[in-house]
Design a protein around this motif. Structure first.
Motif, PDB file in Angstrom:
ATOM      1  N   VAL A 113       0.862  -1.185   0.000  1.00 57.04           N
ATOM      2  CA  VAL A 113       0.000   0.000   0.000  1.00 57.04           C
ATOM      3  C   VAL A 113       0.895   1.230   0.000  1.00 57.04           C
ATOM      4  CG1 VAL A 113      -1.797   1.260   1.210  1.00 57.04           C
ATOM      5  CG2 VAL A 113      -1.780  -1.241   1.267  1.00 57.04           C
ATOM      6  N   VAL A 114       0.667   2.133  -0.940  1.00 50.75           N
ATOM      7  CA  VAL A 114       1.496   3.334  -1.060  1.00 50.75           C
ATOM      8  C   VAL A 114       0.987   4.445  -0.157  1.00 50.75           C
ATOM      9  CG1 VAL A 114       2.334   5.101  -2.637  1.00 50.75           C
ATOM     10  CG2 VAL A 114       2.159   2.726  -3.401  1.00 50.75           C
ATOM     11  N   LEU A 115      -0.323   4.693  -0.134  1.00 47.70           N
ATOM     12  CA  LEU A 115      -0.894   5.783   0.639  1.00 47.70           C
ATOM     13  C   LEU A 115      -1.734   5.230   1.804  1.00 47.70           C
ATOM     14  CD1 LEU A 115      -2.003   8.187  -2.232  1.00 47.70           C
ATOM     15  CD2 LEU A 115       0.015   8.382  -0.756  1.00 47.70           C
ATOM     16  N   PRO A 116      -1.874   5.982   2.870  1.00 48.47           N
ATOM     17  CA  PRO A 116      -1.268   7.311   3.135  1.00 48.47           C
ATOM     18  C   PRO A 116       0.202   7.206   3.549  1.00 48.47           C
ATOM     19  CG  PRO A 116      -2.506   6.625   5.020  1.00 48.47           C
ATOM     20  CD  PRO A 116      -2.734   5.569   3.986  1.00 48.47           C
ATOM     21  N   GLN A 117       0.627   6.020   3.950  1.00 47.18           N
ATOM     22  CA  GLN A 117       2.027   5.795   4.292  1.00 47.18           C
ATOM     23  C   GLN A 117       2.436   4.469   3.685  1.00 47.18           C
ATOM     24  OE1 GLN A 117       2.845   5.790   8.472  1.00 47.18           O
ATOM     25  NE2 GLN A 117       5.026   5.302   8.225  1.00 47.18           N
ATOM     26  N   PRO A 118       3.519   4.423   2.974  1.00 47.63           N
ATOM     27  CA  PRO A 118       3.902   3.174   2.313  1.00 47.63           C
ATOM     28  C   PRO A 118       4.117   2.061   3.339  1.00 47.63           C
ATOM     29  CG  PRO A 118       5.216   5.011   1.475  1.00 47.63           C
ATOM     30  CD  PRO A 118       4.464   5.519   2.667  1.00 47.63           C
ATOM     31  N   HIS A 119       3.400   0.977   3.151  1.00 42.33           N
ATOM     32  CA  HIS A 119       3.586  -0.138   4.070  1.00 42.33           C
ATOM     33  C   HIS A 119       3.202  -1.449   3.393  1.00 42.33           C
ATOM     34  CE1 HIS A 119      -0.750   0.638   4.679  1.00 42.33           C
ATOM     35  NE2 HIS A 119      -0.835  -0.660   4.995  1.00 42.33           N
ATOM     36  N   ILE A 120       3.658  -2.533   4.027  1.00 42.84           N
ATOM     37  CA  ILE A 120       3.401  -3.880   3.548  1.00 42.84           C
ATOM     38  C   ILE A 120       2.580  -4.600   4.591  1.00 42.84           C
ATOM     39  CG2 ILE A 120       4.492  -6.064   2.905  1.00 42.84           C
ATOM     40  CD1 ILE A 120       6.982  -4.335   2.239  1.00 42.84           C
ATOM     41  N   SER A 121       1.615  -5.381   4.139  1.00 42.16           N
ATOM     42  CA  SER A 121       0.784  -6.165   5.060  1.00 42.16           C
ATOM     43  C   SER A 121       0.822  -7.617   4.620  1.00 42.16           C
ATOM     44  CB  SER A 121      -0.653  -5.645   5.069  1.00 42.16           C
ATOM     45  OG  SER A 121      -1.450  -6.412   5.952  1.00 42.16           O
ATOM     46  N   ILE A 122       1.229  -8.500   5.556  1.00 47.70           N
ATOM     47  CA  ILE A 122       1.301  -9.936   5.287  1.00 47.70           C
ATOM     48  C   ILE A 122       0.504 -10.657   6.362  1.00 47.70           C
ATOM     49  CG2 ILE A 122       2.820 -11.930   5.011  1.00 47.70           C
ATOM     50  CD1 ILE A 122       5.067 -10.049   4.266  1.00 47.70           C
ATOM     51  N   ASP A 123      -0.378 -11.531   5.985  1.00 50.50           N
ATOM     52  CA  ASP A 123      -1.211 -12.275   6.930  1.00 50.50           C
ATOM     53  C   ASP A 123      -0.559 -13.617   7.277  1.00 50.50           C
ATOM     54  OD1 ASP A 123      -3.065 -10.254   6.816  1.00 50.50           O
ATOM     55  OD2 ASP A 123      -4.273 -11.232   5.262  1.00 50.50           O
ATOM     56  N   ASN A 124      -0.890 -14.082   8.510  1.00 53.61           N
ATOM     57  CA  ASN A 124      -0.509 -15.432   8.958  1.00 53.61           C
ATOM     58  C   ASN A 124       0.976 -15.717   8.705  1.00 53.61           C
ATOM     59  OD1 ASN A 124      -3.202 -15.958   9.684  1.00 53.61           O
ATOM     60  ND2 ASN A 124      -3.668 -16.568   7.582  1.00 53.61           N
ATOM     61  N   ILE A 125       1.802 -15.108   9.507  1.00 54.63           N
ATOM     62  CA  ILE A 125       3.244 -15.228   9.334  1.00 54.63           C
ATOM     63  C   ILE A 125       3.873 -15.846  10.581  1.00 54.63           C
ATOM     64  CG2 ILE A 125       3.703 -12.889  10.157  1.00 54.63           C
ATOM     65  CD1 ILE A 125       5.942 -12.761   7.998  1.00 54.63           C
ATOM     66  N   ARG A 126       4.882 -16.689  10.371  1.00 63.27           N
ATOM     67  CA  ARG A 126       5.594 -17.336  11.482  1.00 63.27           C
ATOM     68  C   ARG A 126       7.079 -16.972  11.391  1.00 63.27           C
ATOM     69  NH1 ARG A 126       5.435 -23.696  13.029  1.00 63.27           N
ATOM     70  NH2 ARG A 126       3.611 -22.904  14.157  1.00 63.27           N
ATOM     71  N   PHE A 127       7.676 -16.700  12.581  1.00 57.29           N
ATOM     72  CA  PHE A 127       9.107 -16.454  12.691  1.00 57.29           C
ATOM     73  C   PHE A 127       9.702 -17.508  13.620  1.00 57.29           C
ATOM     74  CE2 PHE A 127       6.948 -12.414  12.145  1.00 57.29           C
ATOM     75  CZ  PHE A 127       7.621 -11.840  11.079  1.00 57.29           C
ATOM     76  N   ALA A 128      10.871 -17.995  13.276  1.00 58.66           N
ATOM     77  CA  ALA A 128      11.556 -18.972  14.131  1.00 58.66           C
ATOM     78  C   ALA A 128      13.043 -18.891  13.872  1.00 58.66           C
ATOM     79  CB  ALA A 128      11.041 -20.389  13.871  1.00 58.66           C
ATOM     80  N   ASP A 129      13.835 -19.154  14.904  1.00 61.70           N
ATOM     81  CA  ASP A 129      15.281 -19.179  14.713  1.00 61.70           C
ATOM     82  C   ASP A 129      15.716 -20.631  14.502  1.00 61.70           C
ATOM     83  OD1 ASP A 129      17.111 -20.012  17.422  1.00 61.70           O
ATOM     84  OD2 ASP A 129      14.943 -19.722  17.682  1.00 61.70           O
ATOM     85  N   PRO A 130      16.840 -20.867  13.869  1.00 62.52           N
ATOM     86  CA  PRO A 130      17.253 -22.243  13.562  1.00 62.52           C
ATOM     87  C   PRO A 130      17.434 -23.118  14.791  1.00 62.52           C
ATOM     88  CG  PRO A 130      18.497 -20.663  12.240  1.00 62.52           C
ATOM     89  CD  PRO A 130      17.709 -19.876  13.223  1.00 62.52           C
ATOM     90  N   SER A 131      17.803 -22.526  15.954  1.00 66.87           N
ATOM     91  CA  SER A 131      18.032 -23.332  17.162  1.00 66.87           C
ATOM     92  C   SER A 131      16.747 -23.686  17.894  1.00 66.87           C
ATOM     93  CB  SER A 131      18.969 -22.587  18.115  1.00 66.87           C
ATOM     94  OG  SER A 131      18.320 -21.439  18.653  1.00 66.87           O
ATOM     95  N   GLY A 132      15.645 -23.065  17.535  1.00 64.86           N
ATOM     96  CA  GLY A 132      14.378 -23.331  18.204  1.00 64.86           C
ATOM     97  C   GLY A 132      14.195 -22.575  19.505  1.00 64.86           C
ATOM     98  N   ALA A 133      15.043 -21.581  19.778  1.00 64.55           N
ATOM     99  CA  ALA A 133      14.930 -20.821  21.018  1.00 64.55           C
ATOM    100  C   ALA A 133      13.806 -19.794  20.968  1.00 64.55           C
ATOM    101  CB  ALA A 133      16.258 -20.118  21.336  1.00 64.55           C
ATOM    102  N   LEU A 134      13.353 -19.442  19.775  1.00 60.74           N
ATOM    103  CA  LEU A 134      12.306 -18.422  19.644  1.00 60.74           C
ATOM    104  C   LEU A 134      11.377 -18.800  18.508  1.00 60.74           C
ATOM    105  CD1 LEU A 134      11.057 -15.612  20.211  1.00 60.74           C
ATOM    106  CD2 LEU A 134      12.738 -14.663  18.614  1.00 60.74           C
ATOM    107  N   ARG A 135      10.090 -18.711  18.763  1.00 56.70           N
ATOM    108  CA  ARG A 135       9.084 -18.911  17.717  1.00 56.70           C
ATOM    109  C   ARG A 135       7.972 -17.905  17.926  1.00 56.70           C
ATOM    110  NH1 ARG A 135       6.861 -23.617  18.828  1.00 56.70           N
ATOM    111  NH2 ARG A 135       4.750 -22.882  19.281  1.00 56.70           N
ATOM    112  N   ILE A 136       7.546 -17.285  16.828  1.00 56.34           N
ATOM    113  CA  ILE A 136       6.474 -16.286  16.886  1.00 56.34           C
ATOM    114  C   ILE A 136       5.468 -16.614  15.793  1.00 56.34           C
ATOM    115  CG2 ILE A 136       5.871 -13.850  16.773  1.00 56.34           C
ATOM    116  CD1 ILE A 136       8.768 -13.182  17.471  1.00 56.34           C
ATOM    117  N   ASP A 137       4.210 -16.774  16.147  1.00 58.62           N
ATOM    118  CA  ASP A 137       3.111 -16.935  15.197  1.00 58.62           C
ATOM    119  C   ASP A 137       2.215 -15.708  15.308  1.00 58.62           C
ATOM    120  OD1 ASP A 137       3.441 -19.705  14.057  1.00 58.62           O
ATOM    121  OD2 ASP A 137       3.434 -20.187  16.191  1.00 58.62           O
ATOM    122  N   ALA A 138       2.130 -14.937  14.225  1.00 56.13           N
ATOM    123  CA  ALA A 138       1.366 -13.686  14.249  1.00 56.13           C
ATOM    124  C   ALA A 138       0.236 -13.730  13.236  1.00 56.13           C
ATOM    125  CB  ALA A 138       2.277 -12.498  13.964  1.00 56.13           C
TER     126      ALA A 138
END
Length: 637
Positions: A74-99
């Motif tokens: 989305v360019v206006l009113p402020q350029p931003h990106i929106s992504i649904d159902n995203i997961r973050f994790a580190d390779p060691s498994g010490a952190l996982r985030i489901d948003a």
């Protein structure tokens, strides 16, 4: 010429304000077109958009992001990106985030150059699992490279220049796991913002969280997060404000060899008991522990904490001194030295079961010996004034030790009512119940100050000197008192016994013996010295060598004190002392009993001896042989 000049002077000119508006409009249009042109590669390709953001997150944090959800630019009113159902994790498994979603707001300057660069991001409804023992940032990420760089090296300087941004968490939750605790910790209702715009800059965290039903506002500033990553220390400022706790801390936080905070803390809570339970410790505390406030220099780590230059308020008492809490094998160990001007021990006795039952006798309610001690305790306390039920002490110093189901209390020294007091008591859990041992020494104490309030009809005054030892075992207070064994020596000097006038009794016994029963109950009897020995066996104290001497009388007494039954049975005989006695005559003598329960003692004159000394009533006894009761009797009231 004049007309031409006039025409020229009124020709329309564009106003400055209108020119400025046109310039701004063209400038905005140019920026918009530039951003649109620059964003063309991502406007029509969801995969390109998603992959670019995922790659950027991987480069900065080392976290692997996975998303199959919808992605838009989305360019206006402020350029931003929106992504649904995203997961973050580190390779060691010490952190996982489901948003539920990620919104990334872009830097305009970078976008104009054809690059997507996130300046700030919002994670909606993130569910986080964090292993506090792990290290979630890989070494090939910007954060990982900064953490692995040697302090003050060119590599560290270069790594610290990497740009980050601002991250906000909305309606999040976190499960914290660690090998040090007994279970996982849950935090919910997380609405916080982390402002960390460059790796080498300070990181600010603000917002609200909820822990075990208690919400709190938090604000924290870490001056140099990268120093912490490198095993060094950084300045820390922390504030927590909620209904259950208000906390402020200023100092330094070190990460190696273990996490350690050193600095100044201020904390307050309406109920320390509720705060401990919020922390997950459901233990039986020895007092209400309300109105808690603490100010102290502190050193706090995973294995314990120490507090110096401490000012502590608790249950209306104010202390100064030092405390330390260490994690033992089974429970915490609390030790320290405290001083206070005024100390009331009544809050510490408030949770104890009543010693007496509803019938006025010792309670039969079983002692609660199954409850574990909340901590092993080793405390030294000094108080300018110490208040106990029924007694007040001055300049008192005592120690308290509680370890392995054994409680030891030692009154090292104290002044009380113009004298001094020392004592010791210990309590331990045994198979038969509670085992108790106690000893005490009184020197020159005014007896009126320590006389039981429950015995109002009798009052003893004088300088008290006493020493004694007792021990017992029982499952309840009644058994403890009935099994009492020990001994005591008691002496008083220059005092008075209220509730009986023996001097008057001895003066009037020859002239009006039958009228003494009521008259002698008013006034008191002074004495120079009084002494007795007590030998206690199975809850009964036998009085040995009881004696009292005054200027004009001598008193001998004996009998027993049934501690288990809370009753007294003492027989005493008073005679005149000093002065001459006619040949063949006896000194005036008055005998009486002191009997009844502790709460209702009665003075009972020896009616037989009084009647014998009455000229009119004596013949009633003269014809009766010894050992045979007369047919009529007189009761003294």
């Amino acid at each position: 010429m004049a007309e031409v000049a006039t025409t020229a002077s009124i020709s329309p000119q564009p106003p400055r304000r209108q020119v400025t508006r046109w310039i701004a409009a063209f400038g905005f249009l140019a920026i918009f077109l530039s951003m649109t042109v620059a964003a063309v590669p991502w406007l029509f390709s969801t995969n390109v958009l998603r992959n670019e953001i995922i790659a950027q997150i991987r480069r900065m944090t080392g976290l692997i992001a996975i998303s199959q959800g919808h992605a838009v630019f989305v360019v206006l009113p402020q350029p931003h990106i929106s992504i649904d159902n995203i997961r973050f994790a580190d390779p060691s498994g010490a952190l996982r985030i489901d948003a539920a979603y990620l919104k990334g707001y872009l830097r305009v300057a970078a976008l104009l150059q054809g690059r997507l660069e996130i300046a700030s991001a919002t994670l909606g409804e993130p569910e986080m699992v964090i292993n506090l023992d792990g290290r979630p940032m890989p070494s090939d990420s910007a954060i990982g490279r900064a953490a692995n760089a040697k302090s003050s090296s060119p590599q560290a300087t270069s790594a610290d220049e990497a740009r980050l941004g601002v991250v906000s968490l909305v309606d999040g939750s976190a499960r914290l796991t660690t090998s040090l605790g007994d279970g996982d910790l849950w935090i919910d209702a997380i609405n916080v913002t982390l402002d960390w715009r460059k790796l080498g800059a300070a990181a600010n965290l603000t917002g609200t969280v909820r822990f075990r039903g208690q919400s709190a506002d938090i604000a924290a500033i870490v001056d140099r997060p990268t120093d912490l990553m490198r095993g060094e220390q950084s300045a820390l400022s922390l504030k927590v404000n909620g209904p259950a706790l208000s906390l402020s801390a200023e100092g330094n936080l070190a990460s190696a060899p273990k996490a350690q905070f050193t600095g100044r803390i201020f904390a307050s809570a309406p109920s320390l008991r509720q705060l401990v339970e919020t922390g997950g410790y459901f233990v039986e505390l020895p007092a209400p522990f309300q109105d808690f406030a603490l100010t102290s220099d502190a050193s706090i780590g995973a294995s314990g904490a120490s507090f110096s230059n401490l000012r502590l308020q608790l249950d209306g008492n104010a202390y100064e001194g030092a405390l330390a809490v260490m994690m033992g094998q089974d429970k915490p160990i609390l030790s320290g030295t405290l001083a206070t001007s005024d100390l009331s021990l009544r809050p510490f006795l408030a949770n104890l079961s009543p010693a007496l039952g509803r019938d006025g006798q010792w309670s039969h309610d079983a002692f609660d010996l199954d409850e574990e001690n909340f901590a092993d305790v080793d405390l030294r306390v000094s108080a300018a004034r110490l208040a106990l039920p029924g007694i007040e002490l001055e300049d008192a110093a005592f120690s308290l030790m509680n370890q392995k189901q054994r409680l030891d209390i030692a009154l090292i020294e104290a002044r009380a009512y113009q004298g001094s007091v020392k004592g010791r008591a210990s309590f331990a859990k045994t198979g038969a119940g509670l085992a108790m041992h106690g000893s005490a020494v009184f020197s020159g104490v005014d007896a009126a100050g320590v006389w039981p309030n429950s015995i109002e009809s009798w009052k003893v005054e004088g300088a008290l000197t006493a020493a004694g030892n007792v021990e017992s075992t029982g499952a309840n207070m009644s058994e403890l008192m009935r099994n009492l064994n020990g001994h005591a020596q008691i002496a008083l000097e220059r005092g008075q016994i209220g509730g009986i006038n023996l001097d008057q009794a001895l003066r009037w016994i020859d002239t009006r013996p039958l009228g003494l029963a009521d008259d002698i109950r008013y006034g008191g009897t002074g004495f120079d010295e009084l002494g007795l020995s007590l030998r206690i066996a199975k809850g009964v104290a036998e009085i040995e060598d009881g004696r009292m001497r005054g200027r004009n009388l001598a008193l001998g007494f004996g009998g027993s004190i049934d501690i288990g039954e809370r009753a007294l049975n003492v027989h005493a005989t008073a005679t005149t002392a000093g002065g001459e006695v006619k040949p063949g005559a006896e000194r005036p003598k008055f005998s009486f009993d002191l009997a009844g329960s502790f709460d209702d003692l009665a003075l009972i004159p020896d009616a037989r001896s009084l009647i014998r000394q009455s000229g009119a009533a004596a013949p009633l006894f003269s014809s009766a042989p010894d050992g045979v009761k007369p047919t009529s009797s007189v009761e003294a009231h």
